[in-house]
Design an enzyme around this catalytic site. Sequence first.
Site, PDB file in Angstrom:
ATOM      1  N   GLU A   1      47.452  53.753 167.502  1.00  0.00           N
ATOM      2  CA  GLU A   1      47.773  55.046 166.874  1.00  0.00           C
ATOM      3  C   GLU A   1      49.285  55.242 166.750  1.00  0.00           C
ATOM      4  O   GLU A   1      49.734  56.139 166.058  1.00  0.00           O
ATOM      5  CB  GLU A   1      47.122  56.196 167.670  1.00  0.00           C
ATOM      6  CG  GLU A   1      47.832  56.637 168.941  1.00  0.00           C
ATOM      7  CD  GLU A   1      47.626  55.707 170.134  1.00  0.00           C
ATOM      8  OE1 GLU A   1      47.077  54.601 169.950  1.00  0.00           O
ATOM      9  OE2 GLU A   1      48.038  56.092 171.249  1.00  0.00           O
TER      10      GLU A   1
ATOM     11  N   HIS B   1      48.731  50.389 171.725  1.00  0.00           N
ATOM     12  CA  HIS B   1      48.485  51.687 171.098  1.00  0.00           C
ATOM     13  C   HIS B   1      48.460  51.592 169.565  1.00  0.00           C
ATOM     14  O   HIS B   1      49.500  51.778 168.932  1.00  0.00           O
ATOM     15  CB  HIS B   1      49.596  52.665 171.494  1.00  0.00           C
ATOM     16  CG  HIS B   1      49.502  53.156 172.896  1.00  0.00           C
ATOM     17  ND1 HIS B   1      48.778  54.275 173.239  1.00  0.00           N
ATOM     18  CD2 HIS B   1      50.026  52.683 174.047  1.00  0.00           C
ATOM     19  CE1 HIS B   1      48.867  54.475 174.552  1.00  0.00           C
ATOM     20  NE2 HIS B   1      49.615  53.529 175.062  1.00  0.00           N
TER      21      HIS B   1
ATOM     22  N   CYS C   1      44.550  52.220 176.120  1.00  0.00           N
ATOM     23  CA  CYS C   1      45.414  52.350 177.293  1.00  0.00           C
ATOM     24  C   CYS C   1      44.658  53.022 178.444  1.00  0.00           C
ATOM     25  O   CYS C   1      43.776  52.430 179.011  1.00  0.00           O
ATOM     26  CB  CYS C   1      46.704  53.084 176.906  1.00  0.00           C
ATOM     27  SG  CYS C   1      48.019  52.884 178.104  1.00  0.00           S
TER      28      CYS C   1
END
Lengths: 234, 84
Positions: free
Chosen positions: A205, A203, A86
């Site tokens: 994560e 994302h 990002c």
Amino acid sequence: MRFGVVVFPGSNCDADCHHVVDRVLGQPVEYLWHGDKQLKEIDCLILPGGFSYGDYLRTGAIARFSPLMDSVREFAEQGGLVLGICNGFQILTEMGLLPGALIRNPSLQFQCQEVHLRVERNDTPFTLCYAPRQVVKIPIAHAEGCYVADRDTLDLLEREGRVIFRYSSPAGEITAEANPNGSLRNIAGIINEKGNVLGMMPHPERCAETIMGGLDGLRLFESLVKWREEGGAR
Amino acid sequence: MFKAVVTVTFKQSILDPQGSAVLKALRSLGFQDVEDVRVGKHIEVLLQGESREKAAQQIDAMCSKLLANPVIEDYRFELAEVKR
């Protein structure tokens, strides 16, 4: 495998990345302050999501000049693994480590949703644990995620197989409807020429534990460890 | 002392979503003659400089290094000598 997560003023996904590497992946990880000059001994550097320097001027434009970034550039140029997520992707393009740029979504909205991605290659350090052309579901959360580059650059990326993730339908079709932010050629993630620097808007994560809705993102982190175990070195 | 007024705009080839939104808003206000809108940035920089030429060189370097992203943006600037 030693990970480092760079923290800028305004980073807000640094703790998420740290958590996934430490608690889920079970690998050593530490925070790296943007104001430091030297990188510690690490094998993989993560530039996390967020709003470094408040996104002032352009996303990633000011983070690029943090004291640590000269070492980051050197690390990348020597073949060290760099994962930009990002805002991290935006910083990598501003640094020129990846081509193109990320501009405001045509919707003018902050798009926060789950998207499907087709994994275009599974022979990179970042994607070893995915199946060929696997479709994964990973969230996005950004206002400036529209990937743009001139036609020659786009053609070069295609020719060299450097588009790693593309926004797709659940069935893996690359369509305009599946594209959440107007990115040219549905590009969600690209890699550098050497294959050691990946930038992506989604994302991973945020979907690395079952309780968070899926493990599709964890595979990316596992890929890095597997790549290392199989003898990949910088 | 010099004052530079820098204008940064998207290259013509780059979609300007803010400009498109403003264009629609203007038309909905009844300004039907509006053909196109591009939204850019206005940056004012005050700097010391021995000469106008040196100041211009510095501003140009600032633009290409930080104030504009040459991948997506064009820039131009006007320079004027000012009193402190």
